[in-house]
Design an enzyme around this catalytic site. Structure first.
Site, PDB file in Angstrom:
ATOM      1  N   ASP A 162      27.221 -15.461  43.417  1.00 40.96           N
ATOM      2  CA  ASP A 162      28.446 -15.794  42.672  1.00 40.96           C
ATOM      3  C   ASP A 162      28.191 -16.987  41.745  1.00 40.96           C
ATOM      4  O   ASP A 162      29.041 -17.876  41.615  1.00 40.96           O
ATOM      5  CB  ASP A 162      29.614 -16.063  43.620  1.00 40.96           C
ATOM      6  CG  ASP A 162      30.961 -16.048  42.890  1.00 40.96           C
ATOM      7  OD1 ASP A 162      30.995 -15.691  41.701  1.00 40.96           O
ATOM      8  OD2 ASP A 162      31.973 -16.406  43.523  1.00 40.96           O
TER       9      ASP A 162
ATOM     10  N   ARG B 207      28.811 -15.835  31.461  1.00 41.03           N
ATOM     11  CA  ARG B 207      29.708 -16.461  30.457  1.00 41.03           C
ATOM     12  C   ARG B 207      29.509 -16.012  29.021  1.00 41.03           C
ATOM     13  O   ARG B 207      29.979 -16.696  28.116  1.00 41.03           O
ATOM     14  CB  ARG B 207      29.572 -17.983  30.499  1.00 41.03           C
ATOM     15  CG  ARG B 207      29.641 -18.627  31.869  1.00 41.03           C
ATOM     16  CD  ARG B 207      30.942 -18.355  32.536  1.00 41.03           C
ATOM     17  NE  ARG B 207      31.161 -19.245  33.679  1.00 41.03           N
ATOM     18  CZ  ARG B 207      32.034 -18.969  34.634  1.00 41.03           C
ATOM     19  NH1 ARG B 207      32.757 -17.852  34.599  1.00 41.03           N
ATOM     20  NH2 ARG B 207      32.211 -19.800  35.637  1.00 41.03           N
TER      21      ARG B 207
ATOM     22  N   ASN C  33      34.515 -11.341  33.489  1.00 38.15           N
ATOM     23  CA  ASN C  33      35.540 -12.329  33.106  1.00 38.15           C
ATOM     24  C   ASN C  33      35.023 -13.288  32.045  1.00 38.15           C
ATOM     25  O   ASN C  33      34.952 -14.492  32.247  1.00 38.15           O
ATOM     26  CB  ASN C  33      36.079 -13.079  34.330  1.00 38.15           C
ATOM     27  CG  ASN C  33      35.000 -13.785  35.132  1.00 38.15           C
ATOM     28  OD1 ASN C  33      33.854 -13.359  35.158  1.00 38.15           O
ATOM     29  ND2 ASN C  33      35.365 -14.870  35.781  1.00 38.15           N
TER      30      ASN C  33
ATOM     31  N   HIS D 248      37.684  -8.946  44.063  1.00 35.22           N
ATOM     32  CA  HIS D 248      37.963 -10.335  44.425  1.00 35.22           C
ATOM     33  C   HIS D 248      39.301 -10.273  45.151  1.00 35.22           C
ATOM     34  O   HIS D 248      40.347 -10.093  44.524  1.00 35.22           O
ATOM     35  CB  HIS D 248      38.054 -11.188  43.161  1.00 35.22           C
ATOM     36  CG  HIS D 248      38.329 -12.628  43.433  1.00 35.22           C
ATOM     37  ND1 HIS D 248      37.481 -13.638  43.061  1.00 35.22           N
ATOM     38  CD2 HIS D 248      39.363 -13.236  44.061  1.00 35.22           C
ATOM     39  CE1 HIS D 248      37.977 -14.802  43.445  1.00 35.22           C
ATOM     40  NE2 HIS D 248      39.128 -14.583  44.049  1.00 35.22           N
TER      41      HIS D 248
ATOM     42  N   LYS E 140      34.897  -3.929  38.561  1.00 33.96           N
ATOM     43  CA  LYS E 140      35.333  -5.170  39.213  1.00 33.96           C
ATOM     44  C   LYS E 140      36.823  -5.353  39.016  1.00 33.96           C
ATOM     45  O   LYS E 140      37.328  -5.235  37.901  1.00 33.96           O
ATOM     46  CB  LYS E 140      34.586  -6.360  38.579  1.00 33.96           C
ATOM     47  CG  LYS E 140      35.156  -7.744  38.930  1.00 33.96           C
ATOM     48  CD  LYS E 140      34.774  -8.187  40.326  1.00 33.96           C
ATOM     49  CE  LYS E 140      35.372  -9.529  40.719  1.00 33.96           C
ATOM     50  NZ  LYS E 140      34.631 -10.683  40.244  1.00 33.96           N
TER      51      LYS E 140
ATOM     52  N   HIS F 153      28.048 -14.904  37.061  1.00 34.39           N
ATOM     53  CA  HIS F 153      28.902 -15.048  35.869  1.00 34.39           C
ATOM     54  C   HIS F 153      28.073 -15.802  34.831  1.00 34.39           C
ATOM     55  O   HIS F 153      27.838 -16.998  34.980  1.00 34.39           O
ATOM     56  CB  HIS F 153      30.156 -15.861  36.195  1.00 34.39           C
ATOM     57  CG  HIS F 153      31.000 -15.284  37.289  1.00 34.39           C
ATOM     58  ND1 HIS F 153      32.137 -14.528  37.048  1.00 34.39           N
ATOM     59  CD2 HIS F 153      30.894 -15.363  38.640  1.00 34.39           C
ATOM     60  CE1 HIS F 153      32.679 -14.172  38.210  1.00 34.39           C
ATOM     61  NE2 HIS F 153      31.941 -14.667  39.190  1.00 34.39           N
TER      62      HIS F 153
HETATM   63  O1  DOR Z   1      35.064 -19.700  42.034  1.00 34.25           O
HETATM   64  C1  DOR Z   1      35.005 -18.732  41.306  1.00 34.25           C
HETATM   65  N1  DOR Z   1      34.574 -18.826  40.037  1.00 34.25           N
HETATM   66  N2  DOR Z   1      35.373 -17.544  41.771  1.00 34.25           N
HETATM   67  C2  DOR Z   1      35.498 -16.469  40.961  1.00 34.25           C
HETATM   68  O2  DOR Z   1      35.861 -15.433  41.420  1.00 34.25           O
HETATM   69  C3  DOR Z   1      35.253 -16.594  39.526  1.00 34.25           C
HETATM   70  C4  DOR Z   1      34.305 -17.663  39.272  1.00 34.25           C
HETATM   71  C5  DOR Z   1      34.188 -18.017  37.805  1.00 34.25           C
HETATM   72  O3  DOR Z   1      34.050 -17.101  37.000  1.00 34.25           O
HETATM   73  O4  DOR Z   1      34.216 -19.197  37.482  1.00 34.25           O
END
Ligand code: DOR
Length: 451
Positions: free
Chosen positions: A314, A73, A103, A188, A156, A71
């Site tokens: 992750d 951001r 996300n 997820h 996803k 991720h």
């Molecule tokens: O712990 C997590 N953080 N699990 C996720 O699925 C998303 C991720 C996030 O984007 O911070």
């Protein structure tokens, strides 16, 4: 393994000489020749002409590590991370390609938001990249078309809420997504309704982070995984279950390997509850949660019996200030793209898995599950992506080393044996001895299904 010598007349852009090369056929003490970003020779290149000969004696040359869950951001949450810093962290951690999650703000759920991300990524990508396209109730009907856009590695879905607003919790909507398209759907798998009920009854007003795996329970993961597999069977669509955290899910998945692949994370293989919460507090908080030792034991068994297909970090950056908020206001997730390789090499050093199995989880597995074109193995014609490691080097992981914008790691202070010493992306050295080298050379990863 014996190999024919490469033609001496050909000049190479790069030769990696005298390393132990991990090829699909086994380990070979040999040289690798690169031209035009591709592997063009594997064999004795002792006298061959080259612009750059790198002596890899004493080192292992692995196929480039592909981290299929990060991720970064961008756009919208760049105070936590951005693609430039995320890919810098990747390069410094020995990772040659990343698959990034949708996300962000706005969510990556339309062709426009994907195109925007592709443009943002192209500014300073230190490694190759692709993006997951978010599946929702509203965009499901378009996914058969949109999943084939350049730069997309798969769809996803979030069955349970985590960071951000992306959520597809209802069977009807998940089924609709599965009916539209052919590429891998990664989930997820936590059950939103069960977690909401648990939050009210089991978490209540508590601020104890040790309750994280109670609220986000084993049963919630089992329920989501069971529902997803039923829908995968009903629709005939293959699914990929991300970050498995429970022994119980492994027991279910083993009967569905024709249609289900799955991922495990270094954090779930390294930390366990309650110790991680007592030591690290909310810095160990992630979704799905880190659980008791019996789950970690089952995950290791699944790594070594072949049930697990992929290992991803992750990498989910949040600032220290955000993480230090009082639970449960603290966000879930930890950075990890820079520590994946050293942490797993240390597990190899301590005898928990083989180097070959590691390569399968981070290179062959991603190539197979995502149908990546030309990446993931050291073989003629493949991209010249290499993760070069010193299996005997001992280092301490520190916050100060981290290139991520968030500047911390849950592994701060951990002494490890095994360290990435060079990262090569399509023939370009982008990291050498912990320093970034050259310039950002990343390009979008290509996939067989969309060539
Ligand atoms: O712990 C997590 N953080 N699990 C996720 O699925 C998303 C991720 C996030 O984007 O911070």
């Amino acid at each position: 393994m014996t190999q024919a010598p490469a033609p001496e007349s050909a000049g190479f852009d790069l030769i990696l000489s005298h390393g132990t090369v991990v090829t699909p056929g086994g380990r070979a003490n040999t040289d690798v020749g690169v031209r035009g970003g591709r592997i063009v020779a594997i064999g004795d290149l002792g006298t061959a002409k080259t612009a750059n000969r790198v002596d890899c004696a004493g080192l292992h040359i692995l196929p480039g590590v592909i981290d299929t869950q990060v991720h970064f951001r961008e756009p919208g949450l760049t105070h936590k991370e951005d693609i430039e810093h995320g890919t810098m962290a990747a390069a410094c951690g020995g990772v040659t390609a990343i698959f990034e999650m949708p996300n962000v703000k706005p969510l990556t759920i339309t062709p426009e938001t994907l195109a925007d991300k592709m443009q943002l990524a192209a500014r300073a990508p230190w490694v190759d990249y692709a993006f997951y396209f978010g599946g929702t109730a509203n965009n499901a009907a378009h996914l058969a078309e949109w999943e084939n856009l350049p730069g997309v590695c798969g769809i996803k879905i979030f069955m349970g809420s985590s960071t951000g607003d992306l959520l597809c919790a209802e069977d009807e909507h998940i089924e609709n997504i599965l009916r539209h398209g052919k590429r891998i759907v990664a989930a997820h798998a936590e059950d939103e309704a069960m977690m909401n009920a648990n939050k009210a009854t089991l978490l209540g007003d508590s601020h104890d982070v040790r309750l994280h795996p109670v609220w986000r329970s084993v049963e919630s993961c089992v329920s989501a995984t069971t529902r997803l597999i039923r829908l995968a069977r009903k629709t005939g669509r293959r699914v990929h279950i991300l970050h498995i955290s429970t022994a119980e899910e492994l027991d279910i998945i083993k009967d569905h390997k024709d249609i289900v692949s799955c991922e495990v994370l270094p954090n779930h293989l390294t930390f366990s509850a309650p110790d991680c919460y007592e030591r690290l507090g909310t810095r160990a908080q992630q979704n799905p949660p880190i659980r008791e030792q019996r789950h970690q034991d089952a995950l290791w068994a699944a790594v070594n019996n072949g049930l697990i297909d992929i290992l991803g970090s992750d990498h989910a950056a949040h600032t220290i200030d955000e993480k230090d908020q009082t639970y449960p206001a603290s966000p879930s997730g930890t950075p990890g793209v820079q520590t994946l390789v050293p942490v797993m090499l240390n597990h190899i050093h301590e005898g928990r898995l083989s180097l070959e199995r590691f390569v399968e989880l981070v290179s062959y597995g991603p190539q197979r599950i995502h149908q990546i074109a030309n990446k993931g193995r050291i073989a003629l014609g493949y991209d010249a992506d290499f993760t070069i490691v010193d299996l005997n080097a001992t280092h301490t992981i520190t916050n100060a080393q981290q290139k991520s914008k968030c500047g911390w790691t849950p592994y701060d202070g951990m002494r490890v044996t095994g360290w990435p010493v060079m990262t090569v992306v399509r023939g370009h050295i982008v990291m050498r001895d912990d320093e970034l080298v050259g310039s950002p050379v990343g390009t979008p990863v290509r996939f067989r299904e969309t060539l």
